[in-house]
Design an enzyme around this catalytic site. Structure first.
Site, PDB file in Angstrom:
ATOM      1  N   HIS A 147     121.892 117.156 157.623  1.00 49.79           N
ATOM      2  CA  HIS A 147     122.759 117.641 156.546  1.00 49.79           C
ATOM      3  C   HIS A 147     123.404 118.989 156.857  1.00 49.79           C
ATOM      4  CE1 HIS A 147     120.690 114.524 154.274  1.00 49.79           C
ATOM      5  NE2 HIS A 147     121.543 114.702 153.292  1.00 49.79           N
ATOM      6  N   GLU A 151     130.725 104.803 152.192  1.00 48.71           N
ATOM      7  CA  GLU A 151     131.704 105.777 152.674  1.00 48.71           C
ATOM      8  C   GLU A 151     132.899 105.141 153.346  1.00 48.71           C
ATOM      9  OE1 GLU A 151     128.451 106.131 152.855  1.00 48.71           O
ATOM     10  OE2 GLU A 151     128.042 108.037 151.859  1.00 48.71           O
TER      11      GLU A 151
HETATM   12  C1  LIG Z   1     125.187 107.992 153.785  1.00 50.65           C
HETATM   13  C2  LIG Z   1     124.795 108.982 152.759  1.00 50.65           C
HETATM   14  N1  LIG Z   1     125.607 109.222 151.700  1.00 50.65           N
HETATM   15  C3  LIG Z   1     125.267 110.118 150.748  1.00 50.65           C
HETATM   16  C4  LIG Z   1     124.089 110.813 150.845  1.00 50.65           C
HETATM   17  C5  LIG Z   1     123.701 111.843 149.751  1.00 50.65           C
HETATM   18  N2  LIG Z   1     122.589 111.289 148.961  1.00 50.65           N
HETATM   19  C6  LIG Z   1     121.315 111.608 149.230  1.00 50.65           C
HETATM   20  S1  LIG Z   1     120.251 110.721 148.285  1.00 50.65           S
HETATM   21  C7  LIG Z   1     121.485 109.919 147.503  1.00 50.65           C
HETATM   22  C8  LIG Z   1     121.177 108.882 146.465  1.00 50.65           C
HETATM   23  C9  LIG Z   1     120.453 107.724 147.066  1.00 50.65           C
HETATM   24  O1  LIG Z   1     120.000 106.880 146.034  1.00 50.65           O
HETATM   25  P1  LIG Z   1     118.906 105.783 146.325  1.00 50.65           P
HETATM   26  O2  LIG Z   1     119.224 105.094 147.601  1.00 50.65           O
HETATM   27  O3  LIG Z   1     118.821 104.931 145.122  1.00 50.65           O
HETATM   28  O4  LIG Z   1     117.554 106.572 146.549  1.00 50.65           O
HETATM   29  P2  LIG Z   1     116.796 107.472 145.481  1.00 50.65           P
HETATM   30  O5  LIG Z   1     117.288 108.871 145.675  1.00 50.65           O
HETATM   31  O6  LIG Z   1     117.083 106.929 144.134  1.00 50.65           O
HETATM   32  O7  LIG Z   1     115.353 107.364 145.832  1.00 50.65           O
HETATM   33  C10 LIG Z   1     122.728 110.341 147.966  1.00 50.65           C
HETATM   34  C11 LIG Z   1     124.032 109.856 147.463  1.00 50.65           C
HETATM   35  C12 LIG Z   1     123.270 110.566 151.967  1.00 50.65           C
HETATM   36  N3  LIG Z   1     122.116 111.242 152.152  1.00 50.65           N
HETATM   37  N4  LIG Z   1     123.632 109.647 152.882  1.00 50.65           N
END
Ligand SMILES: Cc1ncc(C[n+]2csc(CCOP(=O)(O)OP(=O)(O)O)c2C)c(N)n1
Ligand SMILES: Cc1ncc(C[n+]2csc(CCOP(=O)(O)OP(=O)(O)O)c2C)c(N)n1
Ligand SMILES: [Mg+2]
Ligand SMILES: [Mg+2]
Lengths: 327, 326, 326, 327
Positions: free
Chosen positions: C129, C60
């Site tokens: 959230h 971000e």
């Molecule tokens: C700092 C932040 N940015 C965006 C989000 C929204 N978000 C939730 S899960 C996710 C994807 C995360 O991917 P990963 O770390 O690979 O975990 P996975 O869901 O694949 O287990 C996003 C962008 C968040 N929760 N926190």
């Protein structure tokens, strides 16, 4: 020495280093005299980095620097007078006296600061490079930052993004071995900064930042890589700060011996010697140089002294662009 | 009574905290070898050792988050964020973890964390180093926000803060470190739940906190020369807020000026003004006014910085304007 | 007049922005392949290509900072921060660079950046959230803060925002995306400098913005059934604030309730209350009141989340309390 | 297969994976039925990671997980009923119904969430490990996070700090190749996650996350390293998410083919086959297991259904600890 020295180039490199050194010695004196206030971070000891690298950039390349940017702005060509006036807080300063030592700006030279949040300039540099790439401009953005900035998350995020999008960013780490009072080995678990570029698939190199010719050669090579459209490059300059971090600093974190050891490698002294050894520098050259610089500084101080204060009525001017249609 | 500087007071508080509880440790940028940016922990590295006086890398989000984790793990961390300006980089950890985990977990976890940081302007360090964001912190449920303005509060608030099971944020105004003040002998431990009346008066209430307290007191002195007796209320604790002390004062003076070094719009002064309006509307003889900073990135030049910040003169003017008006 | 959802309106605005200016591009997490977390850019990647629809890594601070740099470099970036909750990670870039560089450089640089983000609670996504931090953004000099609540504002504000030379932040309430509304044909371009009276009434002013607008309107409808005519003012622009429209309403109704989904203490509602108190004190027949969120990390359980947030019922109650009291 | 399989262990590993699978299938069903709301991130496809690693941790080790943590909590031993009740938002849930799917907590098992800001758990894990080290406790903190978290600055900062201070943190990256809809190669300029550890001088390894025995072996080795006081370790599990990122997801970012290719490597199916091949699993074992788990799930649902709602009067309880002396 990595190259044979050509007299004109040699003298010019020495002159730029000397300009920075003398300018900042004057700044320190003026700070004691109360003419300059706030934070003042001197570059003394690190002059070879700015002097060796900045002249290589084209007029339309962009430069993003830190709060320790006097040298960068001077070599980039911003008039010494407008820098001194900025330090005085005068309206004829390069930021109307609003920025001071930490916030030099010069749009006409694409000098984007003078940003004083550690690592805060890296994302901005990535964006400048993105704008160039999207507009098919063959420009490069040079981003200077210290070894301390390597610990910040933005270093990691910015190298990844610049590499992911193959952006023309030249990441230039001025590793002076200390982040304020914290030695490199006390803030980095692995102290090879250039080596960290591998984690991003970014090309990198480390060079002696006390040797102005080595700085120039390494920077030119890195610049060619970036201009060639091959994406970012991380260049680490191994250098050293001779003075305190800022004006208030008891320097409890390093020994006098260490400092004097490094002073033996003073980039001005060593380069002067090699120029003499190469038979391209003579006493009269140096005398002439010192005299010209002394005059330039005198004039800069006069310009600052004579400069007006920004009217208080203008305090909030430029918070927003004036007279903009919001409908 | 002994004369002591605000810096020495902070230092003495830190030393006592470290001496009396082995679980207490200090971590932050340059708290060790450098001795603390404001010299508050000078010598502590030798005195307490590198285990308890920890220099951190420039990684605000992570060392603040590590403070949260260390607190969850049973330690009593004191995290020093060099200045509030840099705390923006750690705000996610503060809002989403420190302030939230107790409630979100149904009360299973405690985070006895103390975070100290310097705040405020006035030293010509320009736009990126002059923020006053205590008001933002006071918006966050789950944390306590302290703004020591006197040497006594600088000396003692930390110790009470360390006894709290939940996160406490202490904002030390950078301008106050060299300030001298009288400190009573012996530990008259201070509360962290009440505002304090620093000067009594019947004509108007000057409500403020932190660095502005001294400007308000100076204004009160000048006003007294014109026969206007201002009462000065030092909030001391921005969250949870002690409104009662404020209301008692306003119900007596019927007039209030709120002074806050933050930018006017969205300042904590607005919250104080709103709460007085809600609770003491019928006691007011004139509109509440605010003296805050101009809405501008704080400039370097002294005359511009002075013009941007609240000053005793502005407070005096404002008060006179209010009293003439009515 | 055509029926359209808030989501479709945002989408249409984005499409027009991308179509009419080649310098405009959209970047953020999952705006491309995924189609946008709220499906606002679904299909755009194929339509406009990967150069202009850029999926970013989860960084971000850096992609917002890159938006600042791209704007400095002459582009017209639209940066989407998935939600306001994550924008905390980018707040340093926003406060210290985006909002500051123009002034700090003496007016040498322009940052024509638009940042969009979803805000608000109401969907049981719990404490990390569900933030409503628009009020914090409204505290920052140098930026413009928009809170589109209607499909028309969702459709058109973006285009006016893109004509600004300085950073504009647009907060889209996540709860509103599926909401349907009437949209007039043709581009009745909207201003981003005035508040709007969404319902007229003489008995009391309900002042609000964003997601709470609909709760205020519902409350007004219910109040009408009891013969109470509430005027509903939608602020639309939190910074710079159009207080005049608010004052005109309050001077007519002599009573005001400010409704804000943020936590009460330090909410933007406090600023509105303070400014009305400063400017219209003598026009008020009773204290201004606020209906805000409870000071608690927003819980997951529906009944607890509902209890934590402002509701039409609470507004109705508050209004009746005020009218009976006096 | 990396080891000969012992029947008891084999059956237990299979049972844990099956518990997660069936539990989450039930969750999906209940979500459609409206019993569960908000965000629901299923772990289906990745079960081998939690099932293979979590049993290796001691009771006083700490676990920090993400919003995709159902499996971790289940294997750690939190009663399925209190997890289901949490998903229902009931007061008998593991977080009193305040957290929901993304925020499971269990102090009695040192399960610190359920933290839903990507990478937000890493600094907390570093701090937990710091507390252990300072109090001379031989504990380890296991921190699970996704490949997407690797792009966040906190990943960089946390690995550096944990290594700099030689802290007992086990960084466990569940690389399922996607951060929501963004493929690894579209968010990382260099996709070898384990390799990034070099930048911090941290030991690391990458392992097949679809093979529960490989997961167990690699995790055991990493755990030994950390317990040995040699500082943090970064272990990358190469795994895959079979379901949508959350319940609303058109899955435009990947092909059905890709998903079905990975499903051929379903960790339950492949492990069941190898147990059968090794002659240690028989139909009746599986039938018995399914029956026990079905019963456990039924009871969990009943427990959740029967659970009370937290009284609205308690809404602000635990924002602060009650009855604390502030003087
Ligand atoms: C700092 C932040 N940015 C965006 C989000 C929204 N978000 C939730 S899960 C996710 C994807 C995360 O991917 P990963 O770390 O690979 O975990 P996975 O869901 O694949 O287990 C996003 C962008 C968040 N929760 N926190
Ligand atoms: C995010 C942030 N944290 C802390 C500071 C305070 N600070 C200013 S300079 C500095 C040291 C930076 O060291 P380095 O990056 O090596 O640059 P150098 O001063 O050595 O040139 C610190 C900690 C800051 N400006 N920004
Ligand atoms: Mg350095
Ligand atoms: Mg992933």
């Amino acid at each position: 020495m990595t190259h044979p020295i050509n007299r004109e180039q040699g003298l010019e490199l020495l002159r730029q280093m000397l300009r920075i050194r003398r300018f900042e010695e004057k700044c320190a004196e003026l700070y004691q005299g109360g003419k300059i206030r706030g934070f003042l971070h001197l570059y003394i000891g690190e002059e070879a980095v700015a002097a060796g690298s900045i002249p290589l950039f084209a007029a339309d390349d962009a430069i993003v620097a830190t709060y320790r940017e006097h040298g960068h702005a001077l070599v980039r060509g911003t008039a010494m007078g407008s820098l001194m006036a900025e330090l005085y807080g005068k309206a004829n300063g390069c930021a109307r006296g609003r920025g001071g030592s930490m916030h030099f700006f010069d749009a006409s030279r694409r000098f984007f600061g003078g940003l004083a949040i550690v690592a805060g300039g890296l994302p901005v540099a990535v964006g400048l490079a993105l704008a160039d790439k999207m507009q098919q401009r063959a420009r490069v953005t040079a981003c200077y930052f210290g070894d301390g900035a390597v610990a910040e998350g933005e270093f990691h995020e910015s190298l990844n993004l610049a590499a992911l999008w193959t952006l023309p960013v030249l990441f230039l780490c001025e590793n002076n071995l200390y982040a304020m009072g914290t030695a490199l080995a006390r803030h980095q678990s692995q102290t090879d900064i250039a080596g960290k570029a591998q984690a991003y698939g970014v090309r990198s190199k480390s060079v002696d930042g006390m040797d102005v010719l080595a700085v120039a050669a390494a920077t030119r090579a890195a610049l060619d890589h970036v201009r060639g459209g091959q994406g970012p490059f991380l260049l680490e300059y191994r250098t050293y700060r001779f003075r305190a971090h800022s004006m208030y600093d008891a320097e409890l974190y390093r020994s006098k011996e260490e400092v004097s050891r490094w002073k033996k490698r003073d980039p001005l002294m060593t380069f002067e010697q090699s120029l003499r050894a190469a038979g391209v520098l003579f006493d009269e050259d140096l005398a002439k140089m010192e005299l010209e610089i002394a005059t330039e500084i005198e004039e800069a101080v006069a310009y600052a002294e004579a400069g007006p204060w920004e009217p208080v009525e203008d305090l909030t001017k430029d918070v927003y662009t004036e007279n903009v249609r919001r409908l | 009574m002994a004369k002591i500087t605000y810096r020495e007071a902070v230092r003495a508080g830190l030393r006592e905290a470290l001496e009396r509880d082995p679980l207490v440790f200090l971590m932050g940028e340059d708290v060790g070898k450098y001795g603390g940016t404001y010299a508050c922990s000078k010598g502590f590295l030798d005195e307490f050792g590198p285990e308890r006086i920890r220099d951190t890398p420039l990684s605000e989000s992570t060392f603040v988050g590590a403070g949260i984790g260390a607190a969850l793990g049973g330690m009593r961390p004191i995290v020093e964020v060099m200045t509030v300006n840099f705390s923006l980089l750690a705000l996610d950890q503060i809002v989403n973890n420190a302030a939230t985990i107790r409630h979100m977990s149904g009360g299973q976890f405690s985070i006895p964390l103390v975070v100290r940081m310097a705040t405020g302007a006035g030293r010509q360090v320009a736009a990126q180093h002059s923020h006053s964001l205590e008001g933002w912190y006071a918006h966050i449920p789950g944390i306590t926000v302290l703004t020591p303005a006197t040497v006594a509060d600088a000396r003692w608030m930390l110790l009470t803060a360390l006894e709290q099971p939940d996160p406490v944020f202490i904002f030390e105004h950078a301008y106050l470190y060299p300030m001298e003040g009288e400190l009573e002998e012996g530990p008259p431990r201070v509360d962290i739940c009440r505002a304090a009346v620093r000067r009594t008066g019947n004509d108007i209430s000057l409500i403020t906190f932190g660095g502005c307290l001294w400007k308000a007191l100076e204004a009160a002195t000048r006003l007294a020369q014109d026969g206007i007796e201002a009462e000065v209320v030092d909030l001391r604790v921005l969250r949870p807020l002690d409104l009662d002390t404020v209301l008692i004062s306003v119900r007596k003076t019927h007039r209030a000026v709120v002074i806050d070094e933050a930018w006017r719009t969205g300042s904590f002064a607005a919250e104080i003004s709103a709460q007085i309006g809600e609770q003491a509307f019928y006691d007011l003889d004139s509109p509440i006014t605010r003296v805050c900073s101009a809405e501008v990135p704080i400039p370097y030049a002294k005359h511009l910085e002075d013009a941007a910040l609240p000053q005793a003169a502005t407070i005096v003017q404002t008060v006179k304007g209010m009293l003439c008006a009515s």
